[in-house]
Design a protein around this motif. Structure first.
Motif, short mmCIF file in Angstrom:
data_model
loop_
_atom_site.label_atom_id
_atom_site.label_comp_id
_atom_site.label_asym_id
_atom_site.label_seq_id
_atom_site.Cartn_x
_atom_site.Cartn_y
_atom_site.Cartn_z
N ARG A 1 24.75 80.18 -5.12
CA ARG A 1 24.59 79.67 -3.83
C ARG A 1 23.32 80.80 -3.73
N LYS A 2 23.75 81.95 -3.99
CA LYS A 2 22.86 83.11 -3.18
C LYS A 2 20.92 82.80 -3.94
N ILE B 1 19.82 79.94 -5.38
CA ILE B 1 19.47 78.79 -4.41
C ILE B 1 19.70 78.49 -2.64
N ARG B 2 20.34 79.60 -2.29
CA ARG B 2 19.56 79.02 -0.93
C ARG B 2 18.63 80.01 -0.34
N ASN B 3 18.38 81.65 -1.25
CA ASN B 3 17.26 82.54 -0.80
C ASN B 3 16.20 82.13 -1.46
#
Length: 255
Positions: free
Chosen positions: A6-7, A9-11
């Motif tokens: 998640r991190k 992909i998000r960042n």
């Protein structure tokens, strides 16, 4: 593992999950070919040396470990470049695999591509010893295969068990190998991580034993089933070439 996905992909974007993919793609074919070819040749050598007509579990472990050491020489440069491309701190430093090779050689010299050879050897020695040793034992415990599908099932199960055990054995060495290879050599400075087993001690002392198994879950999810698929494909390909050469097809390649 999910939090990491998640991190990233998000960042950093979805494409970041595939950064450095060219190095492992180019590495896989010679790596796997070397693994099984070396295992086959070392098996013949040890059977002759110890006057043993067929493989035993002890010989399977010894042969696998020696094949792992042999395989390391092929793997190290690809692994080093892959790690440096994937490390977040290196984002933007390299435009691609060739750029990473050129800049590494220019800054640290040609031998820098073999940084971490010793730790990589230990990683592959332990994984291959566990992989081939467990394959031999699981095959001995399973009912003999009588059909092509049962042979495939036996190989899938034996290979998956071998891949999982190999991963349990070698993950601590994989952790320190990554740290060694991701520490650029600076003239006049001594790197914090240089040799495999001292590095294991440093990580344990500073971060605890659990730190040696960081990344274990995604690794075992990849190498457990992957070990099964690898053995099935190897056996199938070897049977195919034996048929082409008019040789007798054996039920399961001797490993």
């Amino acid at each position: 593992m999910v939090d990491c996905f998640r991190k990233i992909i998000r960042n950093e974007g979805f494409s970041r999950l595939y950064r450095g993919i060219s190095a492992p793609i180019l590495m896989e074919a010679p790596k796997r070919a070397t693994k099984f070819a070396a295992n086959d040749e070392w098996g013949r050598f040890y059977r002759t040396l110890f006057a043993t007509p067929s493989m035993t579990q002890s010989l399977s472990i010894l042969t696998g470990a020696t094949a792992g050491a042999t395989e390391s020489f092929v793997v190290v440069p690809f692994e080093l470049i892959k790690i440096r491309l994937q490390d977040r701190a290196s984002a933007g430093k390299y435009t691609g695999m060739l750029d990473a090779v050129v800049k590494t050689v220019k800054a640290e010299g040609p031998l820098a591509l073999y940084n971490g050879l010793e730790s990589t050897m230990w990683r592959h020695i332990l994984w291959n010893a566990g992989y081939f040793g467990v394959i031999f034992q699981v095959r001995a415990l399973l009912p003999p295969a009588t059909t092509k599908s049962s042979q495939m099932s036996n190989d899938l199960l034996a290979g998956a068990a071998g891949g999982a055990v190999g991963t349990i054995l070698n993950t601590p060495l994989d952790v320190v190998k990554s740290r060694i290879q991701n520490s650029p050599r600076v003239k006049g400075q001594v790197s914090k991580y240089n040799w495999a087993w001292p590095a294991v001690g440093t990580v344990m002392r500073e971060e605890g034993v659990a730190a040696l198994y960081k990344g274990f879950l995604p690794k075992v999810l990849r190498l457990g089933p992957g070990g099964g698929v690898l053995l099935v494909v190897f056996t199938g390909v070897m049977d195919f070439f034996r048929k082409m050469r008019g040789e007798e097809v054996r039920e399961g390649a001797e490993l």
